[in-house]
Motif scaffolding. Structure first.
Motif, PDB file in Angstrom:
ATOM      1  N   TYR A 147       0.816  -1.412  -0.042  1.00 21.98           N
ATOM      2  CA  TYR A 147       0.318  -0.088  -0.052  1.00 21.98           C
ATOM      3  C   TYR A 147       1.136   1.277   0.073  1.00 21.98           C
ATOM      4  N   LYS A 148       1.350   2.365  -0.995  1.00 23.53           N
ATOM      5  CA  LYS A 148       2.116   3.317  -1.076  1.00 23.53           C
ATOM      6  C   LYS A 148       0.902   4.523  -1.436  1.00 23.53           C
ATOM      7  N   LYS A 149      -0.143   4.483  -1.028  1.00 22.10           N
ATOM      8  CA  LYS A 149      -0.996   6.173  -0.788  1.00 22.10           C
ATOM      9  C   LYS A 149      -1.287   6.481   0.433  1.00 22.10           C
ATOM     10  N   HIS A 150      -1.512   7.612   0.669  1.00 16.95           N
ATOM     11  CA  HIS A 150      -1.096   8.636   1.566  1.00 16.95           C
ATOM     12  C   HIS A 150      -2.175   7.889   3.061  1.00 16.95           C
ATOM     13  N   ILE A 151      -2.534   7.295   3.971  1.00 11.66           N
ATOM     14  CA  ILE A 151      -3.294   7.176   5.355  1.00 11.66           C
ATOM     15  C   ILE A 151      -4.027   8.209   5.804  1.00 11.66           C
ATOM     16  N   SER A 152      -4.918   8.612   5.327  1.00  9.18           N
ATOM     17  CA  SER A 152      -5.369  10.116   5.514  1.00  9.18           C
ATOM     18  C   SER A 152      -6.251   9.784   7.528  1.00  9.18           C
ATOM     19  N   PRO A 153      -5.404  11.075   8.106  1.00  3.28           N
ATOM     20  CA  PRO A 153      -6.537  10.964   9.395  1.00  3.28           C
ATOM     21  C   PRO A 153      -7.334  10.069  10.063  1.00  3.28           C
ATOM     22  N   ALA A 154      -8.993  10.861   9.046  1.00  3.79           N
ATOM     23  CA  ALA A 154      -9.897  10.688   9.148  1.00  3.79           C
ATOM     24  C   ALA A 154     -10.072   8.680   8.928  1.00  3.79           C
ATOM     25  N   TYR A 155      -9.265   8.377   8.080  1.00  3.20           N
ATOM     26  CA  TYR A 155      -9.213   6.739   7.932  1.00  3.20           C
ATOM     27  C   TYR A 155      -8.329   6.377   9.739  1.00  3.20           C
TER      28      TYR A 155
ATOM     29  N   PRO B  84      -3.649  16.081  16.832  1.00  3.68           N
ATOM     30  CA  PRO B  84      -4.553  17.055  16.845  1.00  3.68           C
ATOM     31  C   PRO B  84      -5.223  16.734  15.674  1.00  3.68           C
ATOM     32  N   LYS B  85      -4.951  15.614  14.328  1.00  2.87           N
ATOM     33  CA  LYS B  85      -5.510  15.613  13.114  1.00  2.87           C
ATOM     34  C   LYS B  85      -6.266  14.493  13.710  1.00  2.87           C
ATOM     35  N   LEU B  86      -6.047  13.333  14.791  1.00  2.00           N
ATOM     36  CA  LEU B  86      -6.904  12.437  15.059  1.00  2.00           C
ATOM     37  C   LEU B  86      -8.531  13.179  15.722  1.00  2.00           C
ATOM     38  N   ILE B  87      -8.184  13.983  16.677  1.00  2.00           N
ATOM     39  CA  ILE B  87      -9.143  14.433  17.687  1.00  2.00           C
ATOM     40  C   ILE B  87     -10.289  14.956  17.017  1.00  2.00           C
ATOM     41  N   GLN B  88      -9.308  15.961  15.798  1.00  2.00           N
ATOM     42  CA  GLN B  88     -10.137  16.885  14.726  1.00  2.00           C
ATOM     43  C   GLN B  88     -11.682  15.509  13.920  1.00  2.00           C
ATOM     44  N   TYR B  89     -11.108  14.143  13.664  1.00  2.00           N
ATOM     45  CA  TYR B  89     -11.962  13.119  13.156  1.00  2.00           C
ATOM     46  C   TYR B  89     -12.561  12.032  14.072  1.00  2.00           C
TER      47      TYR B  89
ATOM     48  N   LEU C 185      -7.634  14.032  23.572  1.00  2.00           N
ATOM     49  CA  LEU C 185      -7.078  15.609  24.433  1.00  2.00           C
ATOM     50  C   LEU C 185      -6.347  15.220  25.408  1.00  2.00           C
ATOM     51  N   ASP C 186      -6.180  14.379  26.189  1.00  2.00           N
ATOM     52  CA  ASP C 186      -5.644  14.290  27.431  1.00  2.00           C
ATOM     53  C   ASP C 186      -4.034  14.400  27.260  1.00  2.00           C
ATOM     54  N   ILE C 187      -3.702  13.717  25.823  1.00  2.00           N
ATOM     55  CA  ILE C 187      -2.251  13.289  25.530  1.00  2.00           C
ATOM     56  C   ILE C 187      -2.261  14.849  24.745  1.00  2.00           C
ATOM     57  N   LEU C 188      -3.216  15.229  24.132  1.00  2.00           N
ATOM     58  CA  LEU C 188      -2.992  16.726  23.326  1.00  2.00           C
ATOM     59  C   LEU C 188      -2.546  17.741  24.562  1.00  2.00           C
ATOM     60  N   GLU C 189      -3.280  18.212  26.129  1.00  2.00           N
ATOM     61  CA  GLU C 189      -3.237  19.257  27.039  1.00  2.00           C
ATOM     62  C   GLU C 189      -2.495  18.659  27.436  1.00  2.00           C
ATOM     63  N   PHE C 190      -1.133  17.553  27.961  1.00  2.00           N
ATOM     64  CA  PHE C 190      -0.312  17.642  28.082  1.00  2.00           C
ATOM     65  C   PHE C 190       0.942  18.057  27.685  1.00  2.00           C
ATOM     66  N   HIS C 191       0.823  17.716  26.310  1.00  2.00           N
ATOM     67  CA  HIS C 191       1.715  18.059  25.314  1.00  2.00           C
ATOM     68  C   HIS C 191       2.264  20.035  25.621  1.00  2.00           C
ATOM     69  N   LYS C 192       0.379  19.770  25.558  1.00  2.00           N
ATOM     70  CA  LYS C 192       0.184  21.827  25.902  1.00  2.00           C
ATOM     71  C   LYS C 192       1.109  22.254  26.350  1.00  2.00           C
ATOM     72  N   GLN C 193       1.115  21.809  27.605  1.00  2.00           N
ATOM     73  CA  GLN C 193       1.705  21.325  29.211  1.00  2.00           C
ATOM     74  C   GLN C 193       3.063  21.459  29.589  1.00  2.00           C
ATOM     75  N   LEU C 194       3.873  21.286  28.965  1.00  2.00           N
ATOM     76  CA  LEU C 194       5.084  20.423  28.500  1.00  2.00           C
ATOM     77  C   LEU C 194       5.837  21.674  27.551  1.00  2.00           C
ATOM     78  N   ALA C 195       5.048  22.668  26.758  1.00  2.00           N
ATOM     79  CA  ALA C 195       4.997  23.268  25.753  1.00  2.00           C
ATOM     80  C   ALA C 195       5.287  24.532  26.534  1.00  2.00           C
ATOM     81  N   GLU C 196       4.697  24.828  27.483  1.00  2.00           N
ATOM     82  CA  GLU C 196       4.862  26.190  27.844  1.00  2.00           C
ATOM     83  C   GLU C 196       5.513  25.896  28.933  1.00  2.00           C
ATOM     84  N   THR C 197       6.059  25.405  29.593  1.00  2.00           N
ATOM     85  CA  THR C 197       7.111  24.989  30.876  1.00  2.00           C
ATOM     86  C   THR C 197       8.584  24.936  30.334  1.00  2.00           C
ATOM     87  N   LYS C 198       8.511  25.114  28.951  1.00  2.00           N
ATOM     88  CA  LYS C 198       9.786  25.380  28.248  1.00  2.00           C
ATOM     89  C   LYS C 198      10.413  26.379  28.159  1.00  2.00           C
TER      90      LYS C 198
END
Length: 279
Positions: A157-165, A250-255, A266-279
C-alpha cells in the motif's frame, strides 16, 4: 458529550453534520477505517435458500456503553438497524451491532467503498457473488468466503493514510494509552515521574502493509508478536515525542468519533501543551 464543537465527532453525534461533500467524505473515511477493523461482510443462504448479502460493524459496550456512535452513523446514513447483543459469557463484553440488509449493504459500500484499504476487494468480491452467482452451492460458498479474504489481503500500500481513516482504525482495533505514575529508581534512590502515552493498532499479519504505511506517514514502530498471527503498530507520545504528538494528535482529535478514545487523545494533547509552556 465531551467533543469540541468544531470536531467531526461532535457534529455527527449531535446530528449537526451536514451532507456537504467535504464533511461527508471525511466521515466516509472514518467509517472505512472503522469497517476495516470492526466490520464484517458476508454472503449466506437463509432458511428459504435465498442468497443474502449482509454487512455489520460492531462496538463493545465497554467502548460505547449506549451505542451512541453506531446509532449516530445509522441515523446519518439512513441505513440499517442498531441493536445490543448480550453475550452469555461474563468474560466478554456485550456488543452493539450496526447491521444492514442486502440493499443497504450495497448502498453503504457505494458511499465508503473507495476509502476501504483492508477489506475493499473482499467486499466487492462478495457483492459480485451475490449479483452474478446466485446458483452457487453452499459448500462452494463457504470456501469462497475464506479464499476471498485471503487473496484480497493488502500486500502493498503506497497511498497516504488519511487522518480520518486512521481515526476510524483506532476506534476499532486501536488502543490509546494514557497513564501517569511515579517509579522508584534504585540507582538514584528516589522516585521519578513516568508517563505512558501511546497509540497502537493491532491487525492480522496479512495486513502488515497498512501498518507499515502508517509508520511511514506518522512515525512509530511495527512489530510481530511471537507465536501469533498479529502485527502491531505503536507510536510513543511521551515527553521525548513532542513533535510527533503535535503532528498527529490534533488531526486524530479532529476526526475521532468514539468518545472514550477522543477523551484520551485530548489528554495527550493537553499534556504536550503544558509541556511546551514549561520550556
Amino acid at each position: 458529550m465531551k467533543f469540541n464543537t468544531n470536531d467531526l465527532g461532535y457534529k455527527l453525534l449531535s446530528g449537526k453534520l451536514r451532507e456537504s461533500r467535504k464533511q461527508s467524505e471525511q466521515l466516509n473515511k472514518f467509517v472505512a477505517g472503522l469497517f476495516d477493523s470492526d466490520g464484517t461482510v458476508g454472503v449466506h443462504r437463509d432458511n428459504k435458500g435465498v442468497l443474502r448479502l449482509e454487512c455489520s460493524i460492531t462496538q463493545t459496550d465497554s467502548n460505547d456503553p449506549d451505542g451512541e456512535l453506531l446509532k449516530a452513523l445509522c441515523s446519518f446514513y439512513g441505513l440499517g438497524t442498531v441493536y445490543l447483543k448480550t453475550l452469555k459469557k461474563e468474560t466478554h463484553s456485550n456488543q452493539w451491532f450496526w447491521k444492514m440488509s442486502v440493499k443497504h449493504t450495497k448502498m453503504l459500500f457505494n458511499r465508503f467503498g473507495k476509502h476501504l484499504i483492508i477489506k475493499r476487494f473482499h467486499f466487492q468480491n462478495l457483492i459480485d457473488v451475490h449479483e452474478y452467482w446466485n446458483d452457487i452451492e453452499q459448500e462452494d460458498l463457504s470456501v469462497l468466503r475464506k479464499v476471498s479474504r485471503q487473496i484480497s489481503a493488502t500486500k502493498t500500500y503506497k497511498k497516504h493514510i488519511s487522518p480520518a481513516y486512521l481515526a476510524g482504525l483506532i476506534a476499532g482495533d486501536g488502543h490509546v494509552r494514557v497513564a501517569y505514575r511515579k517509579r522508584w529508581n534504585k540507582k538514584y534512590n528516589k522516585f521519578f515521574r513516568s508517563n505512558e502515552l501511546r497509540i497502537s493498532i493491532q491487525l492480522h499479519q496479512d495486513d502488515r502493509a497498512v501498518l507499515d504505511k502508517i509508520k511511514s506517514d506518522y512515525g512509530g514502530s511495527v512489530s510481530n508478536r511471537k507465536n501469533a498471527d498479529t502485527v502491531t503498530w505503536q507510536l510513543s507520545l511521551g515527553k521525548g515525542s513532542h513533535k510527533s504528538a503535535m503532528n498527529i494528535v490534533p488531526k486524530l482529535i479532529q476526526y475521532s468519533c468514539l468518545e472514550c478514545k477522543y477523551i484520551k487523545l485530548l489528554d495527550i494533547l493537553e499534556f504536550h501543551k503544558q509541556l511546551a509552556e514549561t520550556k
